[in-house]
Motif scaffolding. Structure first.
Motif, PDB file in Angstrom:
ATOM      1  N   LEU A 107       7.468  15.194   7.986  1.00  0.00           N
ATOM      2  CA  LEU A 107       7.651  13.754   8.167  1.00  0.00           C
ATOM      3  C   LEU A 107       6.591  13.181   9.108  1.00  0.00           C
ATOM      4  CD1 LEU A 107      11.535  13.457   8.423  1.00  0.00           C
ATOM      5  CD2 LEU A 107      10.064  12.870   6.494  1.00  0.00           C
ATOM      6  N   ASP A 108       6.181  13.959  10.102  1.00  0.00           N
ATOM      7  CA  ASP A 108       5.124  13.491  11.012  1.00  0.00           C
ATOM      8  C   ASP A 108       3.828  13.236  10.237  1.00  0.00           C
ATOM      9  OD1 ASP A 108       6.746  13.538  13.231  1.00  0.00           O
ATOM     10  OD2 ASP A 108       6.127  15.555  13.859  1.00  0.00           O
ATOM     11  N   VAL A 109       3.510  14.126   9.273  1.00  0.00           N
ATOM     12  CA  VAL A 109       2.295  13.946   8.472  1.00  0.00           C
ATOM     13  C   VAL A 109       2.405  12.695   7.608  1.00  0.00           C
ATOM     14  CG1 VAL A 109       0.912  14.934   6.604  1.00  0.00           C
ATOM     15  CG2 VAL A 109       1.768  16.408   8.444  1.00  0.00           C
ATOM     16  N   GLY A 151       0.792  -1.214   0.000  1.00  0.00           N
ATOM     17  CA  GLY A 151       0.000   0.000   0.000  1.00  0.00           C
ATOM     18  C   GLY A 151       0.828   1.269   0.000  1.00  0.00           C
ATOM     19  N   LEU A 152       2.167   1.137   0.192  1.00  0.00           N
ATOM     20  CA  LEU A 152       3.036   2.307   0.195  1.00  0.00           C
ATOM     21  C   LEU A 152       3.555   2.656  -1.194  1.00  0.00           C
ATOM     22  CD1 LEU A 152       5.203   1.873   3.430  1.00  0.00           C
ATOM     23  CD2 LEU A 152       3.241   3.355   3.065  1.00  0.00           C
ATOM     24  N   GLU A 153       3.151   1.863  -2.177  1.00  0.00           N
ATOM     25  CA  GLU A 153       3.632   2.138  -3.525  1.00  0.00           C
ATOM     26  C   GLU A 153       3.222   3.537  -3.986  1.00  0.00           C
ATOM     27  OE1 GLU A 153       2.076  -0.545  -2.608  1.00  0.00           O
ATOM     28  OE2 GLU A 153       3.502  -2.169  -2.900  1.00  0.00           O
ATOM     29  N   THR A 154       1.987   3.942  -3.668  1.00  0.00           N
ATOM     30  CA  THR A 154       1.514   5.266  -4.057  1.00  0.00           C
ATOM     31  C   THR A 154       0.838   5.954  -2.886  1.00  0.00           C
ATOM     32  OG1 THR A 154      -0.621   4.398  -4.822  1.00  0.00           O
ATOM     33  CG2 THR A 154       1.176   4.545  -6.451  1.00  0.00           C
ATOM     34  N   CYS A 155       0.918   7.283  -2.883  1.00  0.00           N
ATOM     35  CA  CYS A 155       0.285   8.086  -1.838  1.00  0.00           C
ATOM     36  C   CYS A 155      -0.318   9.339  -2.461  1.00  0.00           C
ATOM     37  CB  CYS A 155       1.313   8.497  -0.777  1.00  0.00           C
ATOM     38  SG  CYS A 155       2.115   7.132   0.082  1.00  0.00           S
ATOM     39  N   SER A 156      -1.236   9.965  -1.718  1.00  0.00           N
ATOM     40  CA  SER A 156      -1.843  11.225  -2.142  1.00  0.00           C
ATOM     41  C   SER A 156      -1.828  12.176  -0.956  1.00  0.00           C
ATOM     42  CB  SER A 156      -3.277  11.013  -2.628  1.00  0.00           C
ATOM     43  OG  SER A 156      -3.310  10.122  -3.725  1.00  0.00           O
ATOM     44  N   GLY A 157      -1.650  13.470  -1.242  1.00  0.00           N
ATOM     45  CA  GLY A 157      -1.638  14.429  -0.149  1.00  0.00           C
ATOM     46  C   GLY A 157      -1.233  15.813  -0.592  1.00  0.00           C
ATOM     47  N   ASP A 158      -1.121  16.716   0.393  1.00  0.00           N
ATOM     48  CA  ASP A 158      -0.766  18.114   0.173  1.00  0.00           C
ATOM     49  C   ASP A 158       0.136  18.525   1.325  1.00  0.00           C
ATOM     50  OD1 ASP A 158      -0.548  20.821  -0.128  1.00  0.00           O
ATOM     51  OD2 ASP A 158      -2.698  21.216  -0.263  1.00  0.00           O
ATOM     52  N   LEU A 159       1.416  18.801   1.015  1.00  0.00           N
ATOM     53  CA  LEU A 159       2.379  19.149   2.053  1.00  0.00           C
ATOM     54  C   LEU A 159       2.780  20.610   1.928  1.00  0.00           C
ATOM     55  CD1 LEU A 159       4.748  16.024   1.948  1.00  0.00           C
ATOM     56  CD2 LEU A 159       2.916  16.499   3.590  1.00  0.00           C
ATOM     57  N   ARG A 163       7.358   5.245  10.961  1.00  0.00           N
ATOM     58  CA  ARG A 163       8.155   6.034  11.890  1.00  0.00           C
ATOM     59  C   ARG A 163       9.474   6.356  11.189  1.00  0.00           C
ATOM     60  NH1 ARG A 163      12.180   2.870  14.244  1.00  0.00           N
ATOM     61  NH2 ARG A 163      11.986   0.637  13.787  1.00  0.00           N
ATOM     62  N   TYR A 164      10.203   7.320  11.710  1.00  0.00           N
ATOM     63  CA  TYR A 164      11.472   7.659  11.065  1.00  0.00           C
ATOM     64  C   TYR A 164      12.601   7.724  12.089  1.00  0.00           C
ATOM     65  CZ  TYR A 164      10.628  12.554  12.500  1.00  0.00           C
ATOM     66  OH  TYR A 164      10.379  13.706  13.206  1.00  0.00           O
ATOM     67  N   GLU A 165      13.786   7.408  11.620  1.00  0.00           N
ATOM     68  CA  GLU A 165      14.989   7.448  12.437  1.00  0.00           C
ATOM     69  C   GLU A 165      16.019   8.333  11.748  1.00  0.00           C
ATOM     70  OE1 GLU A 165      16.364   3.473  12.790  1.00  0.00           O
ATOM     71  OE2 GLU A 165      14.682   2.791  14.063  1.00  0.00           O
ATOM     72  N   ARG A 166      16.688   9.166  12.533  1.00  0.00           N
ATOM     73  CA  ARG A 166      17.704  10.061  11.978  1.00  0.00           C
ATOM     74  C   ARG A 166      19.089   9.476  12.226  1.00  0.00           C
ATOM     75  NH1 ARG A 166      18.067  15.628  10.721  1.00  0.00           N
ATOM     76  NH2 ARG A 166      15.889  15.927  11.364  1.00  0.00           N
ATOM     77  N   HIS A 167      19.882   9.411  11.174  1.00  0.00           N
ATOM     78  CA  HIS A 167      21.262   8.951  11.252  1.00  0.00           C
ATOM     79  C   HIS A 167      22.149  10.014  10.605  1.00  0.00           C
ATOM     80  CE1 HIS A 167      19.782   4.923  12.365  1.00  0.00           C
ATOM     81  NE2 HIS A 167      18.871   5.091  11.403  1.00  0.00           N
ATOM     82  N   GLY A 168      22.528  11.032  11.379  1.00  0.00           N
ATOM     83  CA  GLY A 168      23.328  12.120  10.844  1.00  0.00           C
ATOM     84  C   GLY A 168      22.553  12.888   9.796  1.00  0.00           C
ATOM     85  N   GLN A 169      23.072  12.958   8.546  1.00  0.00           N
ATOM     86  CA  GLN A 169      22.400  13.648   7.443  1.00  0.00           C
ATOM     87  C   GLN A 169      21.539  12.681   6.616  1.00  0.00           C
ATOM     88  OE1 GLN A 169      22.276  17.042   6.579  1.00  0.00           O
ATOM     89  NE2 GLN A 169      22.978  17.089   8.703  1.00  0.00           N
ATOM     90  N   ARG A 170      21.042  11.658   7.260  1.00  0.00           N
ATOM     91  CA  ARG A 170      20.192  10.678   6.581  1.00  0.00           C
ATOM     92  C   ARG A 170      19.039  10.296   7.506  1.00  0.00           C
ATOM     93  NH1 ARG A 170      20.499   4.816   6.211  1.00  0.00           N
ATOM     94  NH2 ARG A 170      19.480   4.073   4.297  1.00  0.00           N
ATOM     95  N   ILE A 171      17.829  10.272   6.935  1.00  0.00           N
ATOM     96  CA  ILE A 171      16.638   9.876   7.684  1.00  0.00           C
ATOM     97  C   ILE A 171      16.009   8.689   6.976  1.00  0.00           C
ATOM     98  CG2 ILE A 171      14.324  10.562   8.401  1.00  0.00           C
ATOM     99  CD1 ILE A 171      15.326  13.401   8.691  1.00  0.00           C
ATOM    100  N   VAL A 172      15.685   7.663   7.773  1.00  0.00           N
ATOM    101  CA  VAL A 172      15.115   6.432   7.221  1.00  0.00           C
ATOM    102  C   VAL A 172      13.699   6.259   7.766  1.00  0.00           C
ATOM    103  CG1 VAL A 172      15.363   3.946   6.971  1.00  0.00           C
ATOM    104  CG2 VAL A 172      17.412   5.406   7.076  1.00  0.00           C
ATOM    105  N   LEU A 173      12.742   6.042   6.856  1.00  0.00           N
ATOM    106  CA  LEU A 173      11.363   5.764   7.254  1.00  0.00           C
ATOM    107  C   LEU A 173      11.151   4.257   7.311  1.00  0.00           C
ATOM    108  CD1 LEU A 173      11.310   8.742   6.139  1.00  0.00           C
ATOM    109  CD2 LEU A 173       8.887   8.327   5.618  1.00  0.00           C
ATOM    110  N   LYS A 174      10.601   3.796   8.427  1.00  0.00           N
ATOM    111  CA  LYS A 174      10.400   2.361   8.640  1.00  0.00           C
ATOM    112  C   LYS A 174       8.989   2.092   9.119  1.00  0.00           C
ATOM    113  CE  LYS A 174      15.239   1.504   9.965  1.00  0.00           C
ATOM    114  NZ  LYS A 174      16.114   0.928  11.025  1.00  0.00           N
TER     115      LYS A 174
END
Length: 373
Positions: free
Chosen positions: A349-351, A331-339, A359-370
């Motif tokens: 990212l919270d939205v 279901g994450l293949e496509t999304c719809s919204g207004d940011l 959820r997301y994790e920050r690793h220095g200058q990289r953020i990973v969504l899991k």
């Protein structure tokens, strides 16, 4: 040495390995000289052996000395064929690259975190602010409504890194809004009968009308000609396809080709989008909602059934931080919204995470969504 009474066209023209042979038949030699002049002068192109071979491939076999009863009929047919080929070569053979395009493609630029203005090949001038403003006029270029610089350089370059945007008003009144991660090469003053710029990245153009000086935008896979209109071009080097979306007026979009009779062109109407793959010759045209592709200039990101990875790629450019998706959740293949891109990254990212159970994790200058645990 071939028999001079049975010479073929390739013998008379010669090549890189063998010099041309002179025919004993004056009519045949005259024809060969005419062909050589056509090949040399048509469109002022440089022909390599392979190109020349293609030109006479279909007719060379027949250009041998014939009995005199057939000679003049044959010469009329051959002359007609050569005329058609010469006209076709002049019209469709790739012309020498424009000097602006050559300059842009040979220009070496280093990555930076600030918007920069380069006057010719001179040292870059840092343009402060997240949203830079440059206006060209009679006295030079005014930066952020403050300092004014003059430039005698033939071409200027505006570099907008990730995390920045810029508004540029050219000397003819055309306004260009440059998105993050973009480069525009342009003359400080348009001096010829056409206005030309080179784009790498994404920009929205509002072209000042001038029927006597059409406006051209060159990108790696797109050539666009307009008289007065507004449109959006996206031509990032790392995208799988490039696109043009027409908001108003009309444009003619053309794909440069390296093959005879191989150019693709299409005239677009408002609300149409033309796309072309980076490795493809196919030009696709569809009707779209223009605001979806131009909302970025107003600080918003609209998306409808858009792959989440593509959304994160756009946010990476806008916020200048690497965003990756580690989830394989259906279901994450496509999304719809207004940011709202004027909001801080954490709120954006919270939205995204709230609407996709992530959820997301920050690793220095990289953020990973899991996926949520």
């Amino acid at each position: 040495m071939p028999d001079k009474k049975h010479l073929k066209l390739e013998d008379l023209l010669g090549n890189d390995h063998e010099p041309p042979v002179q025919s004993d038949d004056p009519v045949q030699q005259q024809m060969a000289d005419a062909v050589q002049r056509m090949i040399t002068n048509a469109g002022a192109e440089t022909w390599d052996p392979a190109d020349k071979a293609l030109l006479w491939q279909d007719i060379a076999a027949g250009l041998v000395s014939k009995p005199s009863i057939h000679r003049y009929l044959f010469l009329k047919i051959a002359a007609a064929i050569l005329l058609l080929l010469s006209v076709g070569a002049w019209l469709f053979w790739p012309r020498p690259t424009h000097s602006l395009v050559q300059f842009a493609r040979q220009q070496h630029v280093e990555s930076a975190t600030d918007t920069r203005l380069i006057l010719g090949q001179q040292q870059a001038i840092v343009v402060s602010g997240k949203n830079a403003s440059l206006v060209y006029g009679g006295k030079g270029v005014t930066i952020n409504a403050d300092s004014t610089l003059s430039s005698a350089a033939p071409y200027n370059t505006l570099l907008v890194p990730y995390g920045r945007r810029a508004r540029l008003q050219l000397e003819d009144g055309t306004v260009v809004l440059l998105n993050a991660g973009s480069r525009l090469v342009y003359p400080a003053t348009f001096r010829q009968k056409k206005r030309e710029v080179y784009l790498e990245g994404e920009a929205f153009f509002e072209v000042a009308p001038d029927a006597h000086a059409p406006f051209f935008v060159y990108a790696s896979r797109i050539e666009t000609e307009v008289l007065g209109t507004s449109f959006n071009i996206s031509a990032y080097p790392d995208d799988r396809q490039q696109s043009l979306v027409l908001a108003s007026g009309s444009v003619r979009m053309q794909l440069p080709s390296q093959h005879l009779f191989g150019k693709h062109s299409r005239k677009l109407q408002p609300n149409e989008m033309a796309t072309v793959g980076v490795e493809s010759e196919d030009l696709q045209v569809s009707t779209v909602n223009v605001s979806t592709y131009t909302a970025w200039k107003d600080g918003r990101l609209l998306f409808y059934s858009t792959p989440l990875k593509e959304i994160l790629k756009k946010l990476t450019r806008y916020y200048n931080i690497q965003l990756d998706l580690a989830s394989t959740q259906p279901g994450l293949e496509t999304c719809s919204g207004d940011l709202d891109l004027e909001d801080n990254l954490e709120n954006v990212l919270d939205v995204i995470c709230a609407t996709n159970s992530l959820r997301y994790e920050r690793h220095g200058q990289r953020i990973v969504l899991k996926e949520k645990d």
